[in-house]
Design a protein around this motif. Sequence first.
Motif, PDB file in Angstrom:
ATOM      1  N   GLU A  78       6.894   2.142  -1.006  1.00  0.00           N
ATOM      2  CA  GLU A  78       8.090   1.454  -1.134  1.00  0.00           C
ATOM      3  C   GLU A  78       7.008   0.161  -1.983  1.00  0.00           C
ATOM      4  N   GLY A  79       8.300   0.214  -3.247  1.00  0.00           N
ATOM      5  CA  GLY A  79       8.278  -1.780  -3.161  1.00  0.00           C
ATOM      6  C   GLY A  79       7.168  -1.603  -4.534  1.00  0.00           C
ATOM      7  N   ILE A  80       6.289  -1.057  -4.911  1.00  0.00           N
ATOM      8  CA  ILE A  80       5.379  -1.092  -5.915  1.00  0.00           C
ATOM      9  C   ILE A  80       5.885  -0.184  -7.530  1.00  0.00           C
ATOM     10  N   SER A  81       6.921   0.061  -7.975  1.00  0.00           N
ATOM     11  CA  SER A  81       7.477   0.629  -8.943  1.00  0.00           C
ATOM     12  C   SER A  81       6.042   0.687 -10.109  1.00  0.00           C
ATOM     13  N   PRO A  82       5.524   1.887  -9.703  1.00  0.00           N
ATOM     14  CA  PRO A  82       3.931   1.486 -10.478  1.00  0.00           C
ATOM     15  C   PRO A  82       4.525   2.620 -11.849  1.00  0.00           C
ATOM     16  N   ARG A  83       4.239   3.588 -12.322  1.00  0.00           N
ATOM     17  CA  ARG A  83       4.328   4.413 -13.361  1.00  0.00           C
ATOM     18  C   ARG A  83       3.354   5.915 -12.699  1.00  0.00           C
TER      19      ARG A  83
ATOM     20  N   ARG B   1      10.127   5.390  -4.087  1.00  0.00           N
ATOM     21  CA  ARG B   1       9.379   5.444  -3.574  1.00  0.00           C
ATOM     22  C   ARG B   1       8.390   6.176  -4.258  1.00  0.00           C
ATOM     23  N   SER B   2       7.269   6.229  -4.267  1.00  0.00           N
ATOM     24  CA  SER B   2       5.980   6.590  -4.527  1.00  0.00           C
ATOM     25  C   SER B   2       4.990   7.646  -3.561  1.00  0.00           C
ATOM     26  N   ILE B   3       4.528   8.567  -4.308  1.00  0.00           N
ATOM     27  CA  ILE B   3       3.968   9.498  -3.331  1.00  0.00           C
ATOM     28  C   ILE B   3       2.563   9.425  -4.011  1.00  0.00           C
ATOM     29  N   ILE B   4       1.574   8.895  -2.926  1.00  0.00           N
ATOM     30  CA  ILE B   4       0.010   8.802  -3.681  1.00  0.00           C
ATOM     31  C   ILE B   4      -0.597   9.582  -2.985  1.00  0.00           C
ATOM     32  N   GLN B   5      -1.517   9.895  -3.576  1.00  0.00           N
ATOM     33  CA  GLN B   5      -2.375  10.909  -3.117  1.00  0.00           C
ATOM     34  C   GLN B   5      -3.896  10.036  -2.919  1.00  0.00           C
ATOM     35  N   VAL B   6      -4.128   9.612  -2.115  1.00  0.00           N
ATOM     36  CA  VAL B   6      -5.154   8.851  -1.500  1.00  0.00           C
ATOM     37  C   VAL B   6      -7.188  10.133  -1.506  1.00  0.00           C
ATOM     38  N   TYR B   7      -7.922   9.414  -2.169  1.00  0.00           N
ATOM     39  CA  TYR B   7      -9.093   9.555  -2.042  1.00  0.00           C
ATOM     40  C   TYR B   7     -10.071   8.970  -1.303  1.00  0.00           C
TER      41      TYR B   7
END
Lengths: 578, 458
Positions: A20-25, A48-54
Motif C-alpha cells: 500500500e502507499g507507493i502509487s506506482p505505474r 494496493r499494488s500487487i508485486i511479483q518478487v524476483y
Amino acid sequence: MVEQGKGKIVRVAGPVVTAEGISPRMYDVVLVGDLSLMGEVIKLVGDRSIIQVYEDTSGIRPGEPVSNTGEPLQVELGPGLLSSIYDGVQRPLPVLMEKQGDFVSRGVTAPGLDREKKWKFKPTVKQGDELQGGMVIGEVPEGNLVHKVMLPPKVRGKVKSISAGEFTVEEAIGELDSGHKLRMMQKWPVRTARPYAEKLLPDIPLVTGQRVLDTLFPLAKGGTAAIPGGFGTGKTVTSQQLSKWSDAHIVIYVGCGERGNEMTEVLTSFPELEDPRTGKPLMGRTTLIANTSNMPVAAREASVYTGITVAEYYRDMGYDVSLMADSTSRWAEAMREISSRLEEMPGEEGYPAYLASRLSEFYERCGRVKTLAGPTGSISVIGAVSPSGGDFSEPVTQNTLRIVKVFWALDSKLRERRHFPAINWLTSYSLYSPILEEWYRKNVAEDWGALRLWAMETLQQESELQEIVQLVGADALPEEQRLTLDVARMIREFFLQQSAYHPVDTYSPLKRQYEYMNAIRKYSELAKKAVSLEVSLEKVQTLKCRVDLGKLKFEEEMDKGLKAIAGQMETEFSGLGV
Amino acid sequence: MTKEYHTICQIAGPLVFVEKTEPVAYGELVSIALPDGSTKRGQVLDTSEELVVVQVFEGTGGIDNASGVKFLGETLKMPVSKDMLGRILSGSGDPLDKGPPIIPEKRLEIIGAAINPYARDNPREFIQTGISSIDGMNTLVRGQKLPIFSGSGLPHNDIALQIARQAKVLGEKEDFAVVFGAMGITSEEAQYFMKDFERTGALKRAVVFLNLADDPAIERLLTPKLALTTAEYLAFDLGMHVLVILTDLTNYCEALRQIGAAREEVPARRGYPGYMYTDLANMYERAGRIKNKRGSITQFPILSMPGDDITHPIPDLTGYITEGQIVASRELHRKGIFPPVAVERSLSRLMGQGIGEGHTREDHRAVSDQLYAAYAEGRDLRGLVAIVGKEALSERDRKFLDFADSFEGRFVRQDMNEDRTIDQTLDLAWELLSTLPIDSLTKIDRKLIEKYHPSTKK
C-alpha cells in the motif's frame, strides 16, 4: 534511482506481495521489505499494488517497507555484455558468487555492466555533426568484434563535444548542444521493443552446419524456429550445437528454467570453445543468461525479455544475432504460476488467457531489419518448447506453431534408436526454403533445390513403402522399391544422422553437405541402373563404396574423400556391368 | 516473549486460519498448543494484517478454535551434525531409534538456496553401479539426479538398493554416504530397506528419514527437504560424496495436491498445483557439485507412475528437471528379467561427460549407440515376426532378432548381487555385437572395430 514513493507490505503469499502507499505505474520496479528484494508491479487495485518478487519471500512480513524506484525493469546496454553470464534480471552470476558464495542468497544487487572497467573509445562523429536517435557515435573493441556505441533511440541533436580515450561505461564521452551528456551505457526497459527503421524480408539462411537443418529445413537470418520435444529427445544438445555453430555474429543463450547441471555444461563448455571462424574464444561473441529451474520464478519470467533486449541492442549495431530460448515452455509455466498466484481466471490448461499474445509479442521482436543507424541487422529466435507429456496439442506448442515459420520436430522414437539429431524429416517443415532457394543457388550449387527435393521425395517414398513392409515384409517388394528403401536408409544414416561429439562430423559446411548428398544421389542413380540391368540388389548393397560412403563423414579429409568416392563408385559399378 | 493467539477462525483440511495477529513473516514456523496439552507444528503459507494461513505438518486433528497459536519468529531450520550418520529419524526429523538427541553443529534453513549456476562444477566422474544396462547405456555421474520411473509391482526398490550397495567411483576407496528419505511408503517397504542397510553395513554411513504411509501426509512435504538439507551439510560442509534416495515422489506430489486443494487454489493439470514444477525443481536441483568443494550430491528419486503413464504430470515434470530417467519395464519384469530396465526409454543426459577415454573406455559411446540401434531394430522385427513368421525374415534380420533376445537375456539381466565392472560390461557388449554382420555396425568407428571386435581383436 529516484525514490518516488514509500509504502508498506500488507500481504505476502509466496512470490506475490501486496503493498500500500507507493502509487506506482504498472511494471515499475519496487524494492520490497527490509532486505530490499527486487520486484515488479503487475497489478493495481485501488491503492494496493500487487508485486511479483524476483526472490524468495520467506521471512518477509506485513508492515515492512516498500519503495518504488519509479522505473520499469531495465537492462543496462553497453560494452561488457559479451562474455557475461547473467541471471534472469541481468545480475552477473560471477559477481554474485564473489559477493555471497556458492549459493544465491537474497537482496544482493549488482550492476549489469562493470562500473570500474575502462574501455577504449574512438569517436566516429565530430563536433557539429547533426545526430538522429540510434546513430553510431563511436567504436569500442569488445570481445571478437567492434562494439558500436549508439545514441539512445529517443535522443537527437548536434554534437557539442566528443573525445577519444579510455572511459568507464558511466563517464561522459561528450555532450550534445542540448546539454545531453553522451555515455557508452544506455538503459532500456525489457518489455518494450527497441525501434528500427524498417523490417526486411528474411532471404539469407542462417547456416548452422547441421545437415538436416541446412539442407532440409533451413532457417533464415531473422527467422523464427521452434524445437519441440518431450524430455530426452536431444533438444538441449541440438540447441547447444546451434549456439556453437550457427554463423550469427552474436549468440544469446537464455537458459530459462534450465537444469543446473546442464547450464553448467554450457557455462563451462562455452568458454573453452573456439569460434570456428575467428579462432578466438566463442564467449567473446556470446551472452549467457542462466535462470535455472530452482531460481525465483519471477526472474525466470523476465529472463526471456532480458535476452531479447540485449539481442536487439546488438542488432541495432548491424549484427546478426541468434537467440536461443531454452525453454519457452518453462517461461510459459512461469507465467502460469504467477497468474495462478494472482488468482486470475485461467485459460486453457491453467495457462493465463494472455499466453498467446505474450508469445507472439516476443517472437515479433525478431526479424531482419534496417536499423536506425542505417545498416541491416537481424535476430533469429530459436525457441525450444517442451510439451508436457509430449503432447503437441497443448497450448504452448500450438500457440508457438501459429507464429514460427520453422518447425524442427524432435522425435523420441528416433532418440530411442539413437538417431541424432532426432529431427523427424516427415513432420518438420521450413516455410523459408522457397525464399532462400535463390541464395543457395547463387552461393552453393545451381541444382540445390532439385537435390533437396530428391532427398525429400525419397524419404517420403520410404515412409509409404514402410507401411507395406510392415504388412508383408521387405522381401515381397520388387527390387527397385527395395533399392529406394536402401537409398532412403543411406540418407537417414549417413546424411541426416550427425554426431555432436565427433570432431569432424559435428560441423558440416554447406558445400560439403551438397557434395555428400550429391554422392548419395549418384550412388542411387548407378544402383538403379544396375538393378535395371538385373544385377541383384544384394550385390549392389555389398559394394565397398556403399560402406565407404557411410564412413566418410568421420574422416578428417572428408572433402578429399568425397571427390574420390565418385570415381570409386563408377569403377565398382562398372565392375557390375553398369 | 512470543505471544500466544487464540484467534483461530477457520480450520480446513491441513490449514488453520488465524486472525488479528501482529505482523507474521511468510514461511514463519508456528507451534499450536492443543487443548489436550500436546503441540503441533506448522508453517505460514499466506500472511496479511487481517489473516494468517498456517499449514500444519502433523495434521489438524484435535485442534479447536480455542487452541493457542504461537509464531516462533523464524523460518524452519533443522539441526545438523556429523553424528546424524547411522541414525534413523522421523519424517520431521525426530529420532526414532531411541538414540540420544542430536546435538547440532549447525542449524540450517531447510529451503535450500539455489546453487549459483556459475559456482557449479561439471559433473563428470563416472559412477560404476555394476549394473550393465545403467553403466553401459545410461551412465550415471557424480552430482547427477537420475530418477527411477517405476510402477506398482515392479522391483524399483531392489534396483535402488543394488545401486546403493555397489556404487563406486573408480580409483577411490571412499564409499558413498547414503541419505534415505522415505515418503509415505509402507512400514513393510521401510523394513526391507532398513534390513538391507543393516545387512551390508551401509547404515553406519546412512541417515534415514522415515515418513510412513500412516504418518500425516503434510509431513511428507518436509521429509525430502530435511533429507536434502542433511545431504548438503554432509557434502558441502563435510566434503562427503552423498547418494540421496527419495521414495516415493508420487506420495509427495499427492500431499502437495492436498495442500493446494485445501487452499482452494486454481489447479493446473489433473488437480496438481500450478507451482508443482517449481516445487519439484527446488528439490531435484539440490543435486550437483560445487567448484573447489570436495563433496557431491547424487540423487536417486523413485516415483511410481500412476497407471504406468509416463505422461502423467509427476513423471512428466520430473523428467524436465532431472538429467534423464531409468524406466522400469513391466514387459521385462514379466519375462523374469532383473533389473527390468527399459533401456530404450531410459536416458542419462550427463552420460556424454562421464564416459570415453580417461573416464571409462574410448569405445563406450560408440558401443552404447550401436547397442541402442541394434536393439531397436531387433524389437521392430519382433512386431514383423508376429505377422509373417520368422521364416520370412532375411538372414540379416534374423540375426538382429536373435540379438534383441540375447541383449535382454544376457546384457540387461544380471543377478541382484552381481557387480560387473565397466570393462566386463563393454566386453559383454562386444561379444553380443559380434553376432551381427560386421558391416552393420555403422555407429562404430573403423579403428574401434579393429581394436575391440572379437573377430579382429588381438
